[in-house]
Write an enzyme that holds these catalytic residues in place. Structure first.
Site, PDB file in Angstrom:
ATOM      1  N   THR B 155      39.822  12.420 -26.176  1.00  0.00           N
ATOM      2  CA  THR B 155      40.478  13.210 -25.143  1.00  0.00           C
ATOM      3  C   THR B 155      40.655  12.406 -23.844  1.00  0.00           C
ATOM      4  O   THR B 155      39.780  11.646 -23.461  1.00  0.00           O
ATOM      5  CB  THR B 155      39.636  14.465 -24.863  1.00  0.00           C
ATOM      6  OG1 THR B 155      39.536  15.198 -26.075  1.00  0.00           O
ATOM      7  CG2 THR B 155      40.260  15.338 -23.794  1.00  0.00           C
ATOM      8  N   GLU B 439      37.801  21.201 -29.799  1.00  0.00           N
ATOM      9  CA  GLU B 439      38.258  21.126 -31.199  1.00  0.00           C
ATOM     10  C   GLU B 439      39.521  21.954 -31.440  1.00  0.00           C
ATOM     11  O   GLU B 439      39.636  22.673 -32.428  1.00  0.00           O
ATOM     12  CB  GLU B 439      37.134  21.577 -32.138  1.00  0.00           C
ATOM     13  CG  GLU B 439      36.003  20.581 -32.277  1.00  0.00           C
ATOM     14  CD  GLU B 439      36.428  19.265 -32.935  1.00  0.00           C
ATOM     15  OE1 GLU B 439      37.245  19.288 -33.853  1.00  0.00           O
ATOM     16  OE2 GLU B 439      35.940  18.206 -32.471  1.00  0.00           O
TER      17      GLU B 439
END
Lengths: 673, 673
Positions: B155, B439
C-alpha cells in the site's frame, strides 16, 4: 524527499470550487444565522485559533493519559484567562464562554474536551436555577470568577438514566443543623462527572434526602471536595476521590469518582429554591416539578446543535478528501478518478451533508417551540410541556444515533487514512458517540416518547383534541393507507402514516398482551421493540416536516441559486429516509414497486445534481482548518503533505533507531544465532 | 471504602448459570471443534496467559504512543522467545505462532496488536509462495528464526485497494544486474505496512517493474531497510523510513512509511517463482495468475474467523454485564431489573450472539469450499475459482461490516461504562473496524462480487449452466415472486428471490443506461448503488443458507438440548435478517402484512426462549478473563469492583493532588482575587 506544504490549493479542489453554482459566502451567512453572526464567529475564531499562546506543538494523540490531562488543564487555564482579560476590555462576555465550551470552537482548541466545562455547563446553571437568592449571592460570584471550580455529581457507578435509583444519602441532623452524606455501597459511588477527578473543589451532589426518618427523594447539595488552599481532598470523615480512567473519547475531561464517609455539610448547602428543609428537619415540598424541565430542554437543543456541528466537521473532511483522493478508474482504460465521482461514495457522503442541514433546521424549530412553550408557562399554561418533552426525547435519541453513524460512515468513506488520528475522524467519533449514552440513554428516551405516543393514540381513539406534533394521528385513525404521493408533502404524509400505524400496532400489541393476562408493565416490556420503533418513526416524520416548514419561505431570504441547492439536500434527506423505510412504506403508505424504482432513480438524480456543488457547499459551513484539525480535510487539499507532516511529529520518528532495538530486539534476534 | 474482589461469583450470574438448559462444556467442545482442540486451546491459553513474565502492570490505555510501541516490542520479543523455547522442548510449533498471531489469544497478550505480526503473516508466506527454491533457501531460515525481521510493503500513501495504480518503480539495470528502486512522487511512498516503522530490517516491496524501457506491472522484491548490526536505515542513495503516527486502534502495530531514492538491490532479490527477469533484462511472464488467489482466499477465511472471535468477545462482555447491571424497573413499584430482562436489550445482544455462530459456520463452509476448489486446481480445473473469489469478496465486506456494527451496538448496550477502556469494548472496536478497510475496501469488494453476479445473470438469461452459489438465479428467471413461506428453507428461498430480483434490476438498469448512450463503465458506475446492494443481498442469502447446511446433521453430533439452542440462534439470525429486509421481501418474496406481524411475534418469542440460556451460551465460547480484558465481562461478574480496581491503576490517581494544580490551576484561580 523534504516534504513541505506548497502553499497552493490542490488543483482538484480549485476545479470543484469553480463548478459551484451558488455563492458560498451567502451559504455561510445563511447557515450561521446572518452576516453579523458570521462576522462575530469569524472574529472569535481568529482571536482564539491564531493566538500564539494557544498553539499545540504536539497532537494529544501522541500523549499519555496523564499528559493529556495536564495539557488540558494548562490550556483551559490559558483560555479562561484570555476570556477574563477580554471581558475586562469589554470584548465579548458570555458569547466567548458559550463558544469555547461548545462543540465547534471548543473542539478546535481542546480536542479531547475541556476539564472545566462542567463548571459552566452544570455547576453554575444549577446554582442559578435551583439556589435561593441567598445561595446565589454566596456562590455565584466566586464561581463565575472561577475562584472555586465545581462539577455536577449525579450519575453513580450503578445508576445512570434512572435517577430515582441513586443511592447516595444526605441525612439531616437537626442537632447540628447539618446534612451527613454517605455512600452506603460501591454502586453508590459517584462515577463519571466531568472534572470531578482532580479539577474541582466543589460539587453539586445529587443525593436521596432523609429527614425525620423519611426519604424525600433526590435533591441537590453543594459539597466541598478539596481544600481551597492546598487542593487536598477533604480529610477525616472524608471523601474518596479520583478519576475513572481512560475512555474511547473525551480523554481530557477528567471524569471522576467520589465516595462519602459521613461527610457533614451545613443545612444551607442544600439548594432550596424548590424544596426546603427547615432547621428542625421539616421537609417542605417543591410547588411544581415543571421548573427543572427548562434546563433539560435547553441541554437537548445544545446536543442537537453539537451533533450538527460534529457531523459538519466530518462531512467537510470527507467531501474534500473525496475530491482530492483518486482511487480506481471508472473506465479501466483511463486514469483513477476522484473518489467523489464514484456514485457509491456520493451515496455515503451527500446524505450526511443533508443531515447537517436537517439537524440545524430542527434545532432551530425545536428552539422556537421551546421558547413558545416557556412563554406559555409563564402564563401558567402547562399543556404543551409533555409534548415538548416527548419530541425532545426522540429527537435526542435519533439525532445522536444518526450523527454517530454518519461520522463513522464518513470515516470509513475515507478508507484507511480515515483510521488515522491525523484525519481527526476517530476523535470526532469519540466525541459524538458519547452523546448516545449521556443525558439519557437513547433506547430509554425512545421508550419515553413511546409512552407519550400511546397516550396520544388512546386520546385519538376517543376523539380527544391532539397537540400539534401528534395531530396526524387523527387522520390516520380514519384512513389507514393512502395513495403513494412522491412530493415532499406526500412523503411527510406517508411517513406520518407509517408512524401512526406503528403506534397503532404497538398499542394493540400492548393491549392484546394485557388481555392475555400480562400486567400493563410486562405487556409494555414485551412490546418494547415495537414501541421504540414507533417513536423512531414518529421522529423521522417530524424531522422531514420541521425541515420542510423551516424552509417554506426560503426564496424570500436567500438567492434562487442557493435555495435550489438547499432544497436538493432537503429532498435528498426525504428520499433517503424513504429508502431506509421501504418496508414500512409498503406496509402503510401505498408505496408500490414502481414507486420504489422512481425513488431510486430520484436518489441517483439528486446525487448527480449535487455532485458539482458538494465541495462548495461544505465550504459554506465555514469551518477553519484549525477546528477541522484534519490532514484530509484542510481547505487547501494538500492531503498527502499534511499526512506526512503529522507523522513527522511522532516522538518515535525523532530517533532513527528506536530505544526498543538495543533493549529488546537486538538481544532477541541474536539469542539463537 | 477499600475496594477488593470478593472472590465470589456475582449471585445474578450464578442464577443465570443455573437456568441454563444445556451443557456448557458440550457447547465449548462443539464451538471449538471437538474435545481435543478445546483442550489444546486451553492448555495454550494457560501457558501464555498465566506466565508471570507476560503479565501487564499497567494497561496500555494509560500509555503514550511511544510507550505503547516500546511495550509492544518488548512483549512480542518475550512471547516469541517463549515460543522458540517451547519448540526446542518439542512443545507445539506452528500452532503456537498461529494462536499468538490470531485474533483471540493474540488480542489477549497484545491488546494493541503485534508489531512483528506481518513478519509471519505476510513476509514469510510471500517468500514461500513467490520465491524460487534458491530464494527460499537464502531467506527462509533466517526469517523463520527471526534473525531478520520483515514486513510487506504494498500500500502507498496514494494507492490502496487498486493495486495496479502503485507508483513505486523498480528499474532493471543490466550493467550492474541490479534493480533501482524509486519513489517518484509523494503519493508513491509506502504507507501503512505493519512493523515497517521501526521493527523491520527487510521488506517485500511491491513495485512497478521496468526493464528494457517497458513496464511489466507490479512485482515483489526483497529490500533491506536497516543495517543488521546497527539497525540504522540504509544510507547514501537511501531509504526514508519512519512510522505513520497514531490511529483509532492497533496502536502497537508500528505501521510505517518508506520512500526510495535510487536504492539498488541485486537481481536475485526479485521474487521469481512466477515472473522472471534474466541477466540481460529479458522479462519472462508468469505462466498463470491463478497462484496468488490462494493466499488471498486464506486471508479472507482468517478475517471471517477473526470477526467471529472479536464479536464473541464483545457479546460475552455485553451479555454478562447485562445480567449484572440493574437499570430501570419494568414495574415502577418494584426494584430495578437486570438489564437483560428489558426486551430492547435482548434485541441488541442476542442477535449478535447468533452472528458469532453464523460467522463461524460460514468460515467453516467457505474453508471447505476453498479446499475443494484448490484440490480441483491441482487437477487443472479452474472453473470454480471466480465463484469462490466472488463469494469471498462479499462475505469479507458483509461480515466485517456486521461485526463492526455489532461490536459498537454491544458497546452502546453497555451504556456509559461501555465507553470506558476498562470495558475493552473501545479497543475491540478499534481492531474490528480496521478490517472494513484493510484487505480490500468493502464497497469495492461488493462491486467485485456484483460484477460476477452480472455475468452470472446474463448466463442465466441465455440458459447457461450456473455454478452452485448462483444456481438460484435459474429459478428466479422463471418465477419472479413466490408465496411467503416462513420456514427456514422458505426464508432462504425468499432471500434468494430478493437477491435474484436485485441482481436483475441492477442488470436491467445498467443495460437501460447503455441504451441511453452511456458507456458500459459509466452505466455501471451510475447503477453502482444497486449493484452493491445486489451483492449484499446475495451474501445475506448465502449466510443463512450456509449456516443451515452446516447444521443439517446437528442432532447426530450434539445432544438435543444443545442442538435446540443452536437452532434457536440460527432461526433468530434468519428472522432478524428478514426484519432488516422487510421492504425487499415485500417487493419480491410475496411477504404480506400478516407475515410481517408473524415475524415480529416470532422474533419476540425467540428472544424469550433464548433469555434463560444467554449467559450459559456465551460461557460456551470459553473465553478466559485475560483475553476478555474487561471489567464488565469477567466470569465472576464483579463489575463494579473491577471498574474501581482499573481506575485505581491510573497514574493520575497515585497523587492526591495533581501536578497541574500548582502549575496551572492555583495561579489561575487566584490571579483575579
Amino acid at each position: 524527499m523534504p516534504i513541505k506544504l506548497k502553499g497552493e490549493v490542490n488543483p482538484d479542489l480549485n476545479n470543484e470550487r469553480k463548478k459551484c453554482s451558488f455563492n458560498v459566502e451567502e451559504m455561510a451567512r445563511w447557515y450561521h444565522g446572518g452576516e453579523k453572526k458570521l462576522a462575530e464567529k469569524r472574529q472569535r475564531e481568529t482571536l482564539f485559533l491564531d493566538d500564539p499562546d494557544l498553539q499545540d506543538d504536539i497532537p494529544t494523540s501522541y500523549m499519555s493519559h496523564k499528559e493529556i490531562y495536564e495539557y488540558g488543564v494548562g490550556k483551559a487555564c490559558k483560555i479562561f484567562t484570555k476570556i477574563r482579560a477580554l471581558q475586562e476590555e469589554g470584548k465579548g462576555g458570555v458569547d466567548n464562554f458559550m463558544a469555547i465550551l461548545g462543540g465547534m470552537l471548543g473542539s478546535g482548541v481542546l480536542k479531547e474536551g475541556n476539564p472545566m466545562a462542567v463548571h459552566f455547563v452544570m455547576f453554575l446553571p444549577t446554582i442559578l436555577g435551583q439556589g435561593t437568592t441567598e445561595q446565589q449571592v454566596e456562590w455565584l460570584g466566586r464561581a463565575w470568577s472561577m475562584n472555586i471550580l465545581g462539577t455536577y455529581a449525579q450519575t453513580e457507578l450503578g445508576h445512570g438514566t434512572f435517577i430515582r435509583g441513586l443511592e447516595t444519602t444526605a441525612t439531616y441532623d437537626p442537632k447540628t443543623e447539618e446534612f451527613i452524606l454517605n455512600s452506603p455501597t460501591i454502586t453508590s459511588y459517584k462515577w463519571w462527572p466531568g472534572g470531578l477527578g482532580h479539577t474541582s473543589n466543589y460539587a453539586i451532589v445529587v443525593a436521596q434526602l432523609y429527614t425525620k426518618g423519611q426519604c424525600h427523594g433526590i435533591h441537590p447539595f453543594i459539597v466541598q471536595l478539596r481544600d481551597e488552599e492546598t487542593w487536598a481532598p477533604i480529610k477525616g470523615k472524608s471523601v474518596e476521590i479520583g478519576e475513572i480512567g481512560p475512555k474511547l473519547g473525551m480523554k481530557g475531561v477528567n471524569n471522576g469518582f467520589l465516595g462519602f464517609d459521613n461527610v457533614r455539610i451545613p443545612r444551607k448547602n442544600m439548594l432550596m429554591k424548590n424544596a426546603k428543609v427547615l432547621e428542625d428537619g421539616t421537609y417542605i415540598k417543591a410547588p411544581s416539578s415543571v421548573l427543572t424541565y427548562g434546563t433539560m430542554m435547553f441541554v437537548r437543543v445544545v446536543i442537537i446543535r453539537d451533533m450538527a456541528n460534529y457531523l459538519s466537521k466530518a462531512v467537510t473532511i470527507a467531501t474534500r478528501y473525496s475530491a482530492v483522493r483518486r482511487q480506481s478508474p471508472i473506465d479501466p482504460a483511463k486514469p483513477e478518478v476522484q473518489v467523489i465521482d464514484h456514485v457509491t461514495q456520493q451515496y455515503k457522503v451527500f446524505p450526511n451533508i443533508a443531515k447537517v442541514i436537517i439537524f440545524q433546521l430542527t434545532a432551530d424549530y425545536i428552539w422556537n417551540l421551546y421558547n413558545q412553550v416557556t412563554s406559555e408557562l409563564d402564563k401558567g399554561q402547562l399543556e404543551r410541556l409533555p409534548e415538548l418533552h416527548a419530541i425532545s426525547c426522540c429527537l435526542k435519541a435519533v439525532i445522536t444515533q444518526d450523527a454517530s453513524n454518519g461520522v463513522e460512515q464518513l470515516r470509513m468513506a475515507c478508507g484507511g487514512h480515515g483510521y488515522m488520528e491525523a484525519s481527526n475522524l476517530p476523535n470526532t467519533y469519540g466525541m459524538v458517540t458519547a452523546a448516545c449514552t449521556y443525558e439519557g440513554e437513547n433506547t430509554i428516551l425512545l421508550l419515553q416518547t413511546a409512552r407519550y405516543l400511546m397516550k396520544s393514540w388512546s386520546q385519538a381513539l376517543v376523539g380527544d383534541a391532539l397537540v400539534p406534533t401528534v395531530e396526524y394521528l387523527r387522520d390516520a385513525i380514519k384512513k389507514r393507507s393512502n395513495k403513494w404521493d412522491p412530493s415532499i408533502t406526500g412523503i411527510i404524509k406517508a411517513l406520518q402514516l407509517v408512524a401512526a400505524n406503528k403506534i397503532r400496532l404497538a398499542y394493540e400489541h400492548v393491549e392484546n398482551r394485557k388481555k392475555l393476562g400480562y400486567s400493563h408493565e410486562d405487556a409494555t416490556n414485551l412490546s418494547s421493540i415495537e414501541l421504540a420503533q414507533s417513536a423512531d418513526a414518529h421522529c423521522r416524520a417530524f424531522l422531514v416536516q420541521s425541515a420542510y416548514e423551516m424552509t417554506r419561505d426560503l426564496e424570500s431570504t436567500v438567492s434562487t441559486s442557493l435555495a435550489t441547492v438547499l432544497r436538493q439536500f432537503i429532498e435528498l434527506y426525504a428520499v433517503e429516509t424513504c429508502m431506509k423505510y421501504i418496508g414500512d412504506l409498503f406496509r402503510f403508505s401505498g408505496l408500490t414497486e414502481d414507486g420504489v424504482q422512481e425513488l431510486q432513480q430520484r436518489l441517483e438524480d439528486l446525487l448527480t445534481k449535487i455532485r458539482p456543488n458538494a465541495v462548495g457547499f461544505v465550504d459554506g459551513f465555514d469551518i477553519p482548518d484549525k477546528i477541522l484539525s484534519s490532514a484530509l480535510g484542510a481547505y487547501d487539499g494538500n492531503v498527502y503533505e499534511r499526512l506526512f507532516l503529522e507523522a513527522k511529529k511522532s516522538p518515535l520518528n525523532q530517533d532513527p533507531i528506536p530505544k526498543a532495538f538495543e533493549l529488546h530486539m537486538k538481544p532477541f534476534m541474536r539469542s539463537n544465532l
